[in-house]
Design a protein around this motif. Structure first.
Motif, PDB file in Angstrom:
ATOM      1  N   GLU A 150       0.834  -1.207   0.000  1.00 51.77           N
ATOM      2  CA  GLU A 150       0.000   0.000   0.000  1.00 51.77           C
ATOM      3  C   GLU A 150       0.867   1.255   0.000  1.00 51.77           C
ATOM      4  O   GLU A 150       0.577   2.226  -0.725  1.00 51.77           O
ATOM      5  N   ASN A 151       1.922   1.245   0.787  1.00 49.64           N
ATOM      6  CA  ASN A 151       2.810   2.412   0.858  1.00 49.64           C
ATOM      7  C   ASN A 151       3.533   2.642  -0.462  1.00 49.64           C
ATOM      8  O   ASN A 151       3.734   3.788  -0.877  1.00 49.64           O
ATOM      9  N   LYS A 154       1.026   4.236  -2.804  1.00 52.83           N
ATOM     10  CA  LYS A 154       0.820   5.641  -2.440  1.00 52.83           C
ATOM     11  C   LYS A 154       1.989   6.509  -2.891  1.00 52.83           C
ATOM     12  O   LYS A 154       1.825   7.691  -3.199  1.00 52.83           O
TER      13      LYS A 154
END
Length: 271
Positions: A150-151, A154
């Motif tokens: 997820e990071n 992002k």
């Protein structure tokens, strides 16, 4: 200087990894010529790869459940697990060099029967299939994997899975592990009919994503996969899961950490 080293030097030349200033060139697997440039105070930094490719089994998904199941099928001979995996890898490459292809799971079943037979353990094809395929399709992700992916998303990275498993197999794995929504593409060697670490597999994956080999970075927990990627002029990040080792005769990857979070943090720091 070899063609491979010259290609790698081209992508390293203009970029910088925050917090790793002054990294010695031999650590990245470069030749003595680049090491001499380092001594002459010519600075090198690392750029972001255009695509991050992820191996799946053990890299992202925890194989412990399958290890237990396979160990039980082998009469609780857990000492045979490594032999089975290396035999499976060996015969997947036998398929590739002989211009054959079988689903990786089917190769796993066949080689599990071979290991059992060599150790006088009775194991039918049906029992071997049950020991491998059912747990393989429902493996959980390692604890840090989802948040790390997820990071990376992002931070603007394009992330793609790239596995020796079949298309259906990895789709089922990602659905069951809750990772299905995180990948822009799921690539399987099933579509080329050659297993990693054959160089053609990496070349195909790069073409599939419309990028040059040096713009690709593979994240994997297998030394053979890291070696294959580097020899195909990719970049690489090694996750040193327990029992995993780099191949000493291959170039050294840029990143070598014990879990995906540590690698993701360094990739996010790239400019």
């Amino acid at each position: 200087m070899s063609h491979q080293n010259e290609q790698r030097r081209n992508f390293v030349k203009k970029s910088a990894l925050l917090g790793l200033a002054g990294m010695a060139m031999p650590h990245l697997g470069f030749s003595a010529n680049e090491a001499q440039l380092e001594k002459e105070n010519i600075s090198y930094v690392l750029e972001r790869p255009k695509v991050i490719f992820f191996d799946v089994n053990e890299t992202l998904l925890d194989l412990n459940a399958m290890r237990e199941s396979v160990g039980n099928a082998l009469g609780k001979r857990n000492d045979l697990l490594s032999l089975w995996f290396t035999t499976m890898l060996q015969y997947s490459l036998v398929d590739t060099v002989a211009r054959q292809y079988h689903d990786f799971g089917i190769v796993g079943v066949a080689t599990l029967q071979m290991v059992a037979s060599n150790n006088k353990i009775k194991l039918t094809k049906e029992q071997a299939t049950e020991a491998i395929l059912k747990p393989l399709r429902s493996l959980p992700a390692h604890p840090e994997v989802r948040s790390s992916l997820e990071n990376l998303k992002k931070a603007g990275y394009k992330i793609v899975s790239f596995t020796n498993s079949s298309n259906l197999g990895v789709k089922t794995q990602f659905e069951n592990s809750g990772l299905i929504d995180l990948f822009e593409e799921r690539l399987s060697v099933e579509d080329i009919g050659k297993f990693k670490p054959h160089s053609d597999a990496y070349d195909w994956a790069a073409r599939k994503m419309g990028v040059q080999p040096q713009e690709c970075l593979l994240v994997a927990a297998h030394g053979w996969d890291i070696a294959g990627a580097l020899w195909a002029n990719w970049r690489a990040a090694f996750i040193s899961r327990p029992g995993a080792q780099l191949y000493p005769l291959a170039p050294t990857p840029e990143f070598n950490e014990s879990n995906l979070k540590l690698i993701a943090d360094k990739l996010i720091a790239l400019t």
